[in-house]
Design an enzyme around this catalytic site. Sequence first.
Site, PDB file in Angstrom:
ATOM      1  CE  LYS A  13      -2.214  -0.844   3.763  1.00 28.26           C
ATOM      2  NZ  LYS A  13      -1.800  -2.182   3.929  1.00 28.26           N
ATOM      3  NE  ARG A  88      -4.141  -1.543  10.043  1.00 32.11           N
ATOM      4  CZ  ARG A  88      -2.986  -1.013   9.370  1.00 32.11           C
ATOM      5  NH1 ARG A  88      -3.048   0.072   8.801  1.00 32.11           N
ATOM      6  NH2 ARG A  88      -2.127  -1.730   9.403  1.00 32.11           N
ATOM      7  NE  ARG A 123       7.401  -3.823   5.991  1.00 29.80           N
ATOM      8  CZ  ARG A 123       6.244  -3.244   6.106  1.00 29.80           C
ATOM      9  NH1 ARG A 123       5.510  -3.216   4.936  1.00 29.80           N
ATOM     10  NH2 ARG A 123       5.699  -3.285   7.054  1.00 29.80           N
ATOM     11  NE  ARG A 156       6.694  -1.616  10.230  1.00 31.16           N
ATOM     12  CZ  ARG A 156       5.334  -1.494   9.564  1.00 31.16           C
ATOM     13  NH1 ARG A 156       5.339  -0.907   8.401  1.00 31.16           N
ATOM     14  NH2 ARG A 156       4.405  -1.866  10.005  1.00 31.16           N
ATOM     15  NE  ARG A 167       2.168  -5.630  11.098  1.00 26.48           N
ATOM     16  CZ  ARG A 167       3.535  -5.648  10.350  1.00 26.48           C
ATOM     17  NH1 ARG A 167       4.351  -6.611  10.623  1.00 26.48           N
ATOM     18  NH2 ARG A 167       3.122  -4.809   9.228  1.00 26.48           N
TER      19      ARG A 167
HETATM   20  P1  ADP Z   1       1.110  -2.540   8.191  1.00 33.83           P
HETATM   21  O1  ADP Z   1       0.105  -2.026   7.051  1.00 33.83           O
HETATM   22  O2  ADP Z   1       2.326  -3.241   7.258  1.00 33.83           O
HETATM   23  O3  ADP Z   1       0.731  -3.358   9.296  1.00 33.83           O
HETATM   24  P2  ADP Z   1       1.365   0.184   9.052  1.00 33.83           P
HETATM   25  O4  ADP Z   1       2.577   1.037   8.922  1.00 33.83           O
HETATM   26  O5  ADP Z   1       0.242   0.685   8.192  1.00 33.83           O
HETATM   27  O6  ADP Z   1       1.803  -1.355   8.539  1.00 33.83           O
HETATM   28  O7  ADP Z   1       0.739   0.013  10.533  1.00 33.83           O
HETATM   29  C1  ADP Z   1       1.292  -0.463  11.568  1.00 33.83           C
HETATM   30  C2  ADP Z   1       0.728  -0.616  12.772  1.00 33.83           C
HETATM   31  O8  ADP Z   1       0.121   0.703  12.931  1.00 33.83           O
HETATM   32  C3  ADP Z   1      -0.559  -1.445  12.685  1.00 33.83           C
HETATM   33  O9  ADP Z   1      -0.147  -2.650  13.190  1.00 33.83           O
HETATM   34  C4  ADP Z   1      -1.461  -0.803  13.822  1.00 33.83           C
HETATM   35  O10 ADP Z   1      -0.914  -1.157  15.118  1.00 33.83           O
HETATM   36  C5  ADP Z   1      -1.174   0.638  13.761  1.00 33.83           C
HETATM   37  N1  ADP Z   1      -2.151   1.198  13.041  1.00 33.83           N
HETATM   38  C6  ADP Z   1      -1.858   1.710  11.606  1.00 33.83           C
HETATM   39  N2  ADP Z   1      -2.892   2.436  11.086  1.00 33.83           N
HETATM   40  C7  ADP Z   1      -4.047   2.194  12.074  1.00 33.83           C
HETATM   41  C8  ADP Z   1      -5.301   2.649  12.016  1.00 33.83           C
HETATM   42  N3  ADP Z   1      -6.046   2.813  11.175  1.00 33.83           N
HETATM   43  N4  ADP Z   1      -6.156   1.781  13.039  1.00 33.83           N
HETATM   44  C9  ADP Z   1      -5.230   1.238  14.089  1.00 33.83           C
HETATM   45  N5  ADP Z   1      -4.077   1.082  14.198  1.00 33.83           N
HETATM   46  C10 ADP Z   1      -3.454   1.412  13.041  1.00 33.83           C
END
Ligand code: ADP
Length: 215
Positions: A13, A88, A123, A156, A167
């Site tokens: 994404k 999300r 990654r 990360r 996740r």
């Molecule tokens: P990925 O999509 O690879 O898991 P992101 O960088 O989008 O990585 O998100 C990392 C973490 O940040 C998620 O696992 C979550 O804990 C938190 N997070 C990000 N966006 C949201 C959201 N919209 N609602 C709740 N938690 C979020």
Amino acid sequence: MKLVLLGPPGAGKGTQAANLAKKYQIPAISTGHIIRAAISAQTPMGKIAEGFIARGELVPDDTVLEIVRNRLKEDDCQCGYILDGFPRTLEQAKMMDEHEIGVDVVVDIEVPDEVLIERLSGRRECKKCGATYHVLHNPPKVSEKCDQCGGELVRRSDDVPEVIRKRLAVYHSQTEPLKEYYRSQEKLTIVYGQEELAETTHAVLSAVAEAEAGL
Ligand code: ADP
Ligand code: ZN
């Protein structure tokens, strides 16, 4: 145009958000990115979020909504935005509606779990600019250094097997229902992530162009 990118962790994404931002000249907003920056800076919000991220859980809905609302107040969002990682949960999508945060098009990037596990495990992310690499599929020119800004590349802390599995489980149970939500609003377009990044990019750009034409 107001775009939402949906899809599991590791679907790409962030990469596609950057491509779309360039093409449409609108900002790509990654909640994950903003949260990680807040954790690094140890702001009050970062301190709240830290434990959730470490466990692979979602940060509470109201915290994330606050982040997005603040970001959308900035000038560069006047002509639209690309949301990467928000909403999300169904609750977040409903909160968006309540706060009149518009959505025109939702692109869902689908990738099988086995592929995601492999991608996330290899990654690496630039500490400075957030650009992502993969140790095998997309290595930097100079080992452990960002091609774009020279920043240090790090793994990360949530890209480790146990947290990755968590996740993905969270994605399937809490985020996937959003597909139905946006399908029923006729906003959903699905793209199948391909092995070749360029093919996925092409598919995403075409899907958005087509959806935009129908707006
Ligand atoms: P990925 O999509 O690879 O898991 P992101 O960088 O989008 O990585 O998100 C990392 C973490 O940040 C998620 O696992 C979550 O804990 C938190 N997070 C990000 N966006 C949201 C959201 N919209 N609602 C709740 N938690 C979020
Ligand atoms: Zn960088």
